[in-house]
Design a protein around this motif. Structure first.
Motif, mmCIF file in Angstrom:
data_model
loop_
_atom_site.group_PDB
_atom_site.id
_atom_site.type_symbol
_atom_site.label_atom_id
_atom_site.label_comp_id
_atom_site.label_asym_id
_atom_site.label_seq_id
_atom_site.Cartn_x
_atom_site.Cartn_y
_atom_site.Cartn_z
ATOM 1 N N PHE A 123 54.459 27.193 96.918
ATOM 2 C CA PHE A 123 53.547 27.975 96.972
ATOM 3 C C PHE A 123 51.989 27.543 95.850
ATOM 4 O O PHE A 123 50.726 28.476 96.090
ATOM 5 N N GLY A 124 51.821 26.229 95.195
ATOM 6 C CA GLY A 124 50.450 26.188 94.919
ATOM 7 C C GLY A 124 50.578 26.963 93.644
ATOM 8 O O GLY A 124 49.290 25.811 92.817
ATOM 9 N N ILE A 125 51.228 27.571 93.195
ATOM 10 C CA ILE A 125 51.309 27.447 91.458
ATOM 11 C C ILE A 125 52.651 27.845 90.879
ATOM 12 O O ILE A 125 53.815 28.391 91.675
ATOM 13 N N ASP A 126 53.242 27.527 89.808
ATOM 14 C CA ASP A 126 54.549 27.928 89.429
ATOM 15 C C ASP A 126 54.907 28.728 88.474
ATOM 16 O O ASP A 126 54.297 28.358 86.970
ATOM 17 N N ARG A 127 54.832 30.222 88.378
ATOM 18 C CA ARG A 127 55.047 30.924 87.742
ATOM 19 C C ARG A 127 56.069 31.544 88.006
ATOM 20 O O ARG A 127 56.318 32.123 88.876
ATOM 21 N N GLY A 128 57.141 31.395 86.617
ATOM 22 C CA GLY A 128 58.782 31.875 87.435
ATOM 23 C C GLY A 128 59.074 32.876 87.932
ATOM 24 O O GLY A 128 59.679 33.031 89.585
ATOM 25 N N LEU A 129 58.822 34.311 87.899
ATOM 26 C CA LEU A 129 58.233 35.830 87.905
ATOM 27 C C LEU A 129 57.206 35.616 88.354
ATOM 28 O O LEU A 129 56.888 36.118 87.632
ATOM 29 N N PRO A 130 56.530 35.849 90.075
ATOM 30 C CA PRO A 130 55.733 36.560 89.913
ATOM 31 C C PRO A 130 55.552 37.709 90.149
ATOM 32 O O PRO A 130 54.411 38.315 90.885
ATOM 33 N N PHE A 131 56.065 39.021 89.792
ATOM 34 C CA PHE A 131 55.928 40.349 89.979
ATOM 35 C C PHE A 131 56.400 40.381 88.635
ATOM 36 O O PHE A 131 57.807 39.706 87.829
ATOM 37 N N PRO A 132 57.241 41.732 87.814
ATOM 38 C CA PRO A 132 57.374 42.264 87.233
ATOM 39 C C PRO A 132 59.126 42.838 87.226
ATOM 40 O O PRO A 132 59.226 42.663 87.972
ATOM 41 N N LYS A 133 59.190 42.496 86.233
ATOM 42 C CA LYS A 133 61.173 42.846 86.655
ATOM 43 C C LYS A 133 61.040 43.930 87.103
ATOM 44 O O LYS A 133 62.490 43.958 88.092
ATOM 45 N N GLU A 134 60.850 44.963 86.864
ATOM 46 C CA GLU A 134 60.950 46.472 87.073
ATOM 47 C C GLU A 134 60.267 46.153 88.760
ATOM 48 O O GLU A 134 61.768 46.986 88.741
ATOM 49 N N ASP A 135 59.984 45.960 88.975
ATOM 50 C CA ASP A 135 60.307 45.330 90.543
ATOM 51 C C ASP A 135 61.995 45.078 90.958
ATOM 52 O O ASP A 135 61.805 45.736 92.386
ATOM 53 N N LEU A 136 62.296 44.526 90.392
ATOM 54 C CA LEU A 136 63.413 44.275 90.674
ATOM 55 C C LEU A 136 64.449 45.571 91.225
ATOM 56 O O LEU A 136 65.940 45.796 91.722
ATOM 57 N N LEU A 137 64.003 47.135 90.240
ATOM 58 C CA LEU A 137 64.809 47.985 90.593
ATOM 59 C C LEU A 137 65.074 48.670 91.820
ATOM 60 O O LEU A 137 65.685 49.597 92.326
#
Ligand SMILES: Nc1nc2c(c(=O)[nH]1)N[C@H]1C(S)=C(S)[C@@H](COP(=O)(O)OP(=O)(O)OC[C@H]3O[C@@H](n4cnc5c(=O)[nH]c(N)nc54)[C@H](O)[C@@H]3O)O[C@H]1N2
Ligand SMILES: Nc1nc2c(c(=O)[nH]1)N[C@H]1C(S)=C(S)[C@@H](COP(=O)(O)OP(=O)(O)OC[C@H]3O[C@@H](n4cnc5c(=O)[nH]c(N)nc54)[C@H](O)[C@@H]3O)O[C@H]1N2
Ligand code: SF4
Ligand SMILES: [Mo]
Length: 717
Positions: free
Chosen positions: A170-184
């Motif tokens: 992806f060219g970048i390293d952020r563990g979750l690329p979205f807020p954890k609430e999106d998992l809902l």
């Protein structure tokens, strides 16, 4: 190998206070008036649960959740603040000394070692639990005050394989690329080598609406809540992912528009996947062909849908240490990212790939310069433009900055040899590093080991100088949690007399070493400098200030004062690669570095239990965590395997690898594969599983293979 398909156990059960290990605070305490309060966050894992601290007029501190949940470790974290075994004054060879004596001694040692052996003979070993301010200052202090290239940290044990794969794809390293609430809103979540029911209990709440697929050699508490548990052999997740891609291609599940418009490299990945026939994958992984098809269908096909998806299914694939801590960890994560890209998931709402970061500041700790090859903001220390930029912020000549050092395991291997003096802060490698006995020997061979800690960890016990530091409730700072959200740690009360902050110690030593650069002790001032140093880098914090953090939190990048942060990184379906596209990388299965054979017939895998944290240096001291069966080491073993070895429930077992052995009482359960045994790594000495674990490294991330090695077992004498 029997993989199990089962009706989902209600996740609500796992998220309830009892089963997530929570314990209500002692009601008798409510009686005393409250002296002061602070709204802060738990000191332990990357979930960084919001916490309200209250101190009563007796000085007793209690913690309670702010909004979300907390696990038992969070509830009991304040017990370490005035624990009798807390360190409250500097020690030189075990004897109490004044701060001046301790610091003068350390500075003199640095000078002596460096004049005899060169600047790089002094090294630093940091930690992913340290605040952003500390890790930033530590990287600067090592490069300028010590003038050494040798800094690395325990994130090499934890995050680096996922980081390597995220950067590559992806060219970048952020563990979750979205807020954890999106998992809902996700329909399916695939957990690959993650056991959040024990490692982040409150996180299970975000999974409650999704169907779960869990990939784990053990039927963990998380697997018990899943629709589908794929009980892979350790070290075979890459073959599983390639096999699922094979089936997705065969069944026409791919999103070709997405692949064409937003990715590169698909053809090679497709050609590789073509070789992963389901029967072949079953032989490698132990997951049956019907279960492979069931998983592929669950991941890709909406309930009402036909074979070809009328709309993309909202699927999230999450990896954690089970799939990452391998000699092929980067490639394994890559294989799951390939699957996500082929299905068109990354960037789509409540879809995509993420990695569950582990330590409290596991995310921020990997961004701001305590990695051997790194400068703040994810800049690379070998990049001339990055050196010039950061050197200007630091007010020094770029020529004076050292080059890249070596990774954590390699740094520990150099101890006593090329590296003569080591500072350790925020890690306890004598327990947590692979080949732990050899690590202890290396540390004993140093001319001088210096530990900054607030408890006498097994590593601090070997140190010539121990410098006692503040704990989380006694300091300000920022942490960056598993979704890249920058949050504030806040002081409840001053530290005990005799205790100093990590930042203060760095400044005092810099003064004694006549170091170039300035070393603030005020976290807010350091954060402001960090913001400038990270500006224009990938992890750009320049728009965040302590003032802004009074109002709200921010997910990075936050490039500039008016910016509101970046909750969803790839929402416009572009990626921070040179051509804006995500990259498929064709990856092939490799066997674990060490395979089972006639002498070492079992796989040993390792991990965590709910009530202990990491090397256990902190949680083993907390009495309230000691009344569970998990407060001592154990060997999880299948009953059939136990019988074959003449081992009964509770019997002491000696577990031996080519490197060393440890002992543990047997815990018999059909929840683990018969070819595999498991122990956690929270326990020192004769119970330390890391005496047996291998230190073979992933070639890209330099992460050790904690999750699989070959062992033999026998009843202990
Ligand atoms: N209670 C508690 N919580 C913690 C921590 C702690 O020490 N204690 N530490 C924090 C930190 S730093 C981290 S990194 C996270 C880690 O969080 P997790 O990754 O969830 O924890 P682990 O137990 O290390 O590993 C997860 C699972 O991987 C499985 N596994 C082993 N080998 C393999 C394999 O080859 N493939 C697959 N698919 N699975 C495999 C193990 O059986 C285990 O159940 O937890 C954080 N939270
Ligand atoms: N076999 C096996 N081994 C593993 C793993 C595994 O799954 N299996 N997992 C690996 C992983 S993912 C990780 S993250 C590592 C973790 O293992 P370690 O790196 O050993 O981490 P901790 O046990 O958290 O050690 C932190 C130490 O720093 C101290 N400390 C905490 N906060 C501060 C602070 O602010 N300042 C200072 N100066 N000190 C502080 C604590 O008291 C403690 O002594 O273990 C790795 N080891
Ligand atoms: S889940 Fe993690 S952050 Fe939350 S209370 Fe437990 S250890 Fe602390
Ligand atoms: Mo970790």
């Amino acid at each position: 190998m029997a993989s199990t398909r089962r009706p989902a156990q209600p996740l609500a059960a796992l998220a309830s206070p009892d089963s997530d290990g929570s314990a209500a605070p002692d009601p008798s305490r409510a009686a005393l008036p409250i002296l002061r309060t602070a709204d802060t966050h738990c000191p332990y894992c990357a979930l960084q649960c919001g916490m309200r601290l209250e101190e009563d007029t007796d000085g007793k501190v209690t913690a309670s959740p702010r909004g979300g949940g907390m696990c038992k470790k969070g509830w009991t974290a304040p017990d370490l603040l005035d624990h009798p075994q807390r360190l409250t004054g500097p020690l030189l060879r075990g004897e109490p000394v004044s701060w001046d004596e301790a610091l003068d001694h350390v500075a003199a040692k640095v000078k002596a070692v460096q004049s005899a052996h060169g600047k790089d003979a002094v090294g630093v070993f940091g930690g992913g639990g340290l605040t952003n301010e500390k890790v930033y200052q530590l990287g600067k202090w090592t490069r300028l005050a010590l003038g050494s290239k040798h800094i690395d940290y325990n994130g090499r044990f934890c995050m680096s394989s996922a980081a390597g794969a995220l950067n590559r794809s992806f060219g970048i390293d952020r563990g979750l690329p979205f807020p954890k609430e999106d998992l809902l809103d996700a329909e399916v979540v695939v957990l690959v080598g993650a056991n959040p029911a024990e490692t982040m209990p409150p996180f299970m709440r975000f999974l409650r609406n999704a169907e779960l697929i869990v990939v784990d050699p053990r039927r963990t508490a998380t697997a018990q809540a899943a629709q589908l548990h794929l009980q892979t052999a350790p070290g075979t997740d890459l073959a599983l992912a390639n096999g699922l891609l094979h089936i997705a291609i065969e069944q026409g599940h791919l999103d070709h528009d997405y692949i064409d418009a937003h990715t590169t490299g698909f053809d090679e990945a497709r050609q590789t996947a073509a070789g992963y026939w389901p029967a072949f994958v079953e032989r490698i992984t132990g997951v049956s062909v019907p279960d492979l098809y069931a998983a592929a269908r669950l991941i890709a096909v909406p309930h009402s849908g036909s074979q070809a998806p009328p709309r993309p299914k909202r699927t999230v694939i999450l990896t954690a240490r089970g799939s990452e801590q391998h000699a092929n960890g980067v490639d394994t994560v890559t294989s799951w990212i390939n699957l996500a890209l082929a299905l068109g998931l990354p960037g789509r709402p409540s879809s995509g790939y993420g990695c569950l970061t582990g330590q409290g500041n596991g995310q921020g700790g990997r961004e701001h310069g305590q990695k051997a090859d790194q400068l703040p903001g994810y800049r690379l220390i070998a990049d001339p433009a990055a050196r010039e930029y950061v050197a200007a912020v630091w007010g020094v000549d770029p020529e004076t900055l050292p080059g890249p050092g070596v990774s954590a395991v390699e740094l520990l291997r150099k101890c006593g040899d090329e590296v003569k003096m080591l500072f350790v802060l925020g890690s306890n490698p004598v327990v947590s590093a692979p080949r732990a006995a050899r690590v202890a020997d290396r540390l004993k061979d140093l001319d001088c080991l210096v530990s900054f800690d607030f408890v006498m960890s097994e590593t601090a016990r070997l140190a010539e100088v121990v410098l006692p530091v503040t704990q989380w409730a006694e300091e300000d700072g920022t942490m960056t949690d598993l979704e890249g959200r920058v949050i504030r740690r806040r002081t409840l009360r001053p530290a005990p007399d005799g205790v100093r902050s990590d930042l203060w110690i760095m400044k005092e030593l810099a003064d004694r070493l006549d170091a170039p650069g300035t070393y603030d002790t005020d976290p807010e001032a350091i954060f402001e400098e960090l913001g400038r140093a990270s500006a224009g880098g990938k992890a750009d914090y320049s728009g965040i200030t302590y003032d802004r953090l009074e109002e709200r939190t921010f997910q990075w990048p936050v490039p500039g004062p008016g910016h509101d942060g970046t909750p969803r990184m790839f929402a416009d379906l572009t990626f921070p690669t040179p051509d804006g596209r995500a990259r498929f990388c064709a990856v092939d299965h490799r066997h674990p570095a060490e395979r089972r054979d006639s002498v070492y017939p079992l796989y040993l895998t390792t991990g965590r239990v709910l009530t202990q944290y990491q090397s256990g240096a902190q949680t083993r001291l907390i009495d309230a965590l000691g009344d569970t069966p998990d407060s001592e080491q154990f060997l999880q073993i299948h009953p059939d395997t136990a019988v074959r070895h003449g081992i009964g429930e509770g019997d002491r077992v000696r577990i031996t690898s080519r490197r060393g052995s440890y002992t543990a009482p047997a815990r018999l359960t059909a929840d683990i594969r018969p070819d595999t045994v498991f122990s956690p790594f929270h326990f020192p000495g004769a119970a330390n599983v890391n005496a047996a674990v291998s230190d073979v490294l992933d070639p890209i991330s330099r992460m050790p293979e904690f999750k699989v090695c070959a062992v033999k077992i026998a009843p202990a004498p």
